[in-house]
Design an enzyme around this catalytic site. Structure first.
Site, PDB file in Angstrom:
ATOM      1  N   HIS A  35       2.141  -2.226   0.087  1.00 19.86           N
ATOM      2  CA  HIS A  35       2.730  -3.176  -0.859  1.00 19.86           C
ATOM      3  C   HIS A  35       1.599  -3.966  -1.515  1.00 19.86           C
ATOM      4  CE1 HIS A  35       6.302  -6.092  -1.681  1.00 19.86           C
ATOM      5  NE2 HIS A  35       5.358  -6.258  -2.596  1.00 19.86           N
TER       6      HIS A  35
ATOM      7  N   GLU B  49       5.420  -0.108  -2.561  1.00 26.64           N
ATOM      8  CA  GLU B  49       6.347  -1.189  -2.880  1.00 26.64           C
ATOM      9  C   GLU B  49       5.674  -2.200  -3.805  1.00 26.64           C
ATOM     10  OE1 GLU B  49       8.660  -1.464   1.443  1.00 26.64           O
ATOM     11  OE2 GLU B  49       7.256  -3.031   0.839  1.00 26.64           O
TER      12      GLU B  49
ATOM     13  N   HIS C  68      12.113  -5.301   6.748  1.00 32.08           N
ATOM     14  CA  HIS C  68      11.728  -6.717   6.808  1.00 32.08           C
ATOM     15  C   HIS C  68      12.180  -7.329   8.133  1.00 32.08           C
ATOM     16  CE1 HIS C  68       9.831  -9.971   4.462  1.00 32.08           C
ATOM     17  NE2 HIS C  68      10.427 -10.723   5.365  1.00 32.08           N
TER      18      HIS C  68
END
Length: 237
Positions: A43, A70, A190
């Protein structure tokens, strides 16, 4: 079984804290795949405080499983993804100064923008996923964007589960059922951890992939990276 994609951002944070190339991100990605993980997630953020854009390019040659990038689809991110052409791109509505992801997309408000970005990635044969909260309206809005998959934002579940409230899974179960009805693939991530991953998996129909970074790397400090990757795989079977 549900696939495990390991987010290696935290390893890059450790490397950047000291300078140099320890730990070696490319070697870590190779090792994690050899340990049995089904994919590598990164990410990158605009300030490159952990994964750098060059890392994204360099990892392309060593990730032979699934490669998931991401990020917030601003121009520099879009250009990077189109250059690297990973297996999957996951669109996350991060603020520039966000410490970590903290909300899913409003798929109604941003539908036109998401449609345009998703179509561009799909024209380049990159599977798309968008980060969403477990809200039926947002799941239905995601379908209208043309995305291939959604990624359920699981912080709320993880928090409730840590408090002993197993009913915190219910919005996720209902959202997953609706996504399956709509023909959307389901990812999740998450704050998923060894403590909660098996319960989550058992209650989410159609769960294709989980992306886990912070907890997995923290657990590996005590238990070893190879061991932890395989513990996750065992719990996801």
């Amino acid at each position: 079984m549900t696939k495990l994609s390991v987010n290696i951002n935290k390893l890059a944070t450790l490397r950047n804290a000291r300078g140099g190339n320890v730990p070696d991100i490319l070697k870590a990605a190779k090792d994690i795949q050899q340990f049995g993980a089904h994919g590598i997630t990164i990410h990158p953020r605009p300030d490159e405080r952990h994964i750098r854009y060059q890392d994204a390019r360099d990892l392309k040659s060593v990730v032979y499983t699934e490669y998931n990038i991401e990020g917030n689809p601003e121009k520099s991110f879009i250009d990077l993804v189109l250059e690297v052409k990973p297996t999957q791109v996951t669109l996350v509505p991060d603020a520039i100064d966000a410490i970590t992801s903290n909300a899913g997309w409003d798929t109604k408000k941003h539908q036109s923008f998401l449609k345009e970005v998703i179509a561009e990635f799909q024209r380049n044969n990159i599977r798309t996923s968008i980060f969403v909260d477990p809200v039926i309206e947002m799941i239905e809005g995601a379908k209208d964007t043309g995305t291939d998959r959604i990624e359920l934002y699981t912080e709320s579940f993880a928090h409730q589960y840590s408090l002993g409230n197993e009913n915190g899974i219910l919005p996720y179960t209902e959202s997953a059922k609706r996504a399956v009805e709509l023909g959307l693939g389901i990812n999740a991530g998450h704050d998923l951890s060894l403590d909660n991953i098996q319960f989550f998996k058992q209650n989410i129909p159609g769960l294709l992939e989980v992306s886990i970074g912070h907890a997995l790397i923290a657990e590996a400090i005590y238990l070893g990276l190879d061991n932890v990757v395989n513990m996750y795989i065992h719990k996801l079977k």
